[in-house]
Motif scaffolding. Structure first.
Motif, short mmCIF file in Angstrom:
data_model
loop_
_atom_site.label_atom_id
_atom_site.label_comp_id
_atom_site.label_asym_id
_atom_site.label_seq_id
_atom_site.Cartn_x
_atom_site.Cartn_y
_atom_site.Cartn_z
N ARG A 39 0.83 -1.22 0.00
CA ARG A 39 0.00 0.00 0.00
C ARG A 39 0.86 1.26 0.00
NH1 ARG A 39 -3.74 -3.03 3.53
NH2 ARG A 39 -2.56 -2.23 5.27
N LEU A 40 2.06 1.18 0.55
CA LEU A 40 2.94 2.34 0.55
C LEU A 40 3.40 2.69 -0.87
CD1 LEU A 40 5.17 1.69 3.67
CD2 LEU A 40 3.36 3.39 3.42
N ASN A 41 3.39 1.71 -1.75
CA ASN A 41 3.82 1.91 -3.13
C ASN A 41 2.64 2.12 -4.07
OD1 ASN A 41 6.57 1.75 -2.64
ND2 ASN A 41 6.51 -0.47 -2.66
N GLN A 42 1.54 2.66 -3.55
CA GLN A 42 0.39 2.98 -4.38
C GLN A 42 0.24 4.49 -4.45
OE1 GLN A 42 -2.95 0.78 -2.85
NE2 GLN A 42 -2.26 -1.10 -3.79
N TRP A 43 -0.25 4.94 -5.58
CA TRP A 43 -0.27 6.37 -5.84
C TRP A 43 -1.65 6.83 -6.30
CZ3 TRP A 43 4.37 8.41 -4.64
CH2 TRP A 43 5.45 7.55 -4.62
N THR A 44 -1.90 8.12 -6.11
CA THR A 44 -3.03 8.77 -6.75
C THR A 44 -2.47 9.40 -8.02
OG1 THR A 44 -4.14 9.20 -4.66
CG2 THR A 44 -4.77 10.59 -6.53
N VAL A 45 -3.05 9.01 -9.17
CA VAL A 45 -2.48 9.41 -10.45
C VAL A 45 -3.54 10.11 -11.30
CG1 VAL A 45 -1.32 8.61 -12.55
CG2 VAL A 45 -0.92 7.43 -10.38
N GLN A 46 -3.16 11.22 -11.90
CA GLN A 46 -4.01 11.94 -12.86
C GLN A 46 -3.56 11.54 -14.26
OE1 GLN A 46 -6.51 14.37 -12.15
NE2 GLN A 46 -6.97 14.31 -14.31
N PHE A 47 -4.41 10.82 -14.97
CA PHE A 47 -4.12 10.43 -16.35
C PHE A 47 -4.77 11.45 -17.28
CE2 PHE A 47 -3.91 6.46 -13.98
CZ PHE A 47 -2.76 5.88 -14.48
N ARG A 48 -4.06 11.80 -18.33
CA ARG A 48 -4.57 12.77 -19.30
C ARG A 48 -4.02 12.40 -20.67
NH1 ARG A 48 -3.47 18.36 -17.16
NH2 ARG A 48 -5.02 17.55 -15.73
N THR A 49 -4.91 12.42 -21.68
CA THR A 49 -4.48 12.12 -23.03
C THR A 49 -5.39 12.83 -24.03
OG1 THR A 49 -3.81 10.35 -24.55
CG2 THR A 49 -5.85 10.00 -23.33
N LYS A 50 -4.93 12.96 -25.25
CA LYS A 50 -5.75 13.50 -26.34
C LYS A 50 -6.02 12.36 -27.29
CE LYS A 50 -5.27 18.34 -26.80
NZ LYS A 50 -6.10 19.01 -27.72
N GLN A 51 -7.31 12.17 -27.59
CA GLN A 51 -7.69 11.10 -28.51
C GLN A 51 -9.06 11.43 -29.09
OE1 GLN A 51 -6.05 8.33 -29.60
NE2 GLN A 51 -7.81 7.96 -30.93
N HIS A 52 -9.14 11.42 -30.41
CA HIS A 52 -10.44 11.62 -31.06
C HIS A 52 -11.19 10.29 -31.06
CE1 HIS A 52 -13.52 13.14 -33.70
NE2 HIS A 52 -13.37 12.03 -34.42
N VAL A 53 -12.46 10.33 -30.67
CA VAL A 53 -13.32 9.15 -30.74
C VAL A 53 -14.60 9.53 -31.46
CG1 VAL A 53 -12.36 8.11 -28.64
CG2 VAL A 53 -14.41 9.53 -28.49
N GLU A 54 -15.27 8.57 -32.02
CA GLU A 54 -16.52 8.80 -32.74
C GLU A 54 -17.63 9.17 -31.75
OE1 GLU A 54 -16.80 8.84 -36.08
OE2 GLU A 54 -14.63 8.45 -36.13
#
Length: 138
Positions: A57-72
């Motif tokens: 549990r000490l090696n777990q993180w809160t992570v903000q993922f962000r990406t650009k991707q066009h979808v239909e």
């Protein structure tokens, strides 16, 4: 260290205490000593497992993922990966990202283990797999 030694006296101390109870060793005393040593071993293994879980549990993180991707239209971007947080590669348990406009997608996840591998997944509103693509990783 003293508390640990009281809870888990060294096997020699257990044997010495048993020997002090009786000047003559008996099979019953030997069995009692062995049973006590087994109990201590089981308790120590339990404590070690608990410590290992806490370390994970000490090696777990809160992570903000962000990406650009066009979808239909009608599709959305999801994330799937090798951790419980990301569905263990199961597209039906993938995490939906939030569309922020201009093809930007984001999601904030807690308890992401160190070294998690992931990919982005395009799915429609019926959660049918459309395609898995790279750009994710460790």
């Amino acid at each position: 260290d003293e508390e640990l030694e009281k809870a888990f006296p060294p096997p020699a101390a257990v044997a010495a205490a048993a020997a002090a109870d009786s000047a003559v060793s008996s099979p019953q005393k030997d069995v009692e000593v062995l049973l006590e040593m087994k109990r201590q071993k089981e308790e120590l293994l339990r404590v070690m497992e608990e410590v290992e879980e806490r370390a994970k549990r000490l090696n777990q993180w809160t992570v903000q993922f962000r990406t650009k991707q066009h979808v239909e239209y009608g599709d959305a971007l999801f994330m799937v990966g090798d951790s419980v947080t990301l569905g263990e590669w199961d597209p039906e348990r993938a995490v939906r990202m939030q569309h922020k406009g201009d093809d930007e997608w984001t999601v904030c996840l807690e308890d992401v283990p160190d070294g998690t591998r992931y990919k982005y997944l395009v799915q429609n509103h019926e959660i049918k797999k459309k395609g898995l693509f790279g750009r994710g990783g460790k």
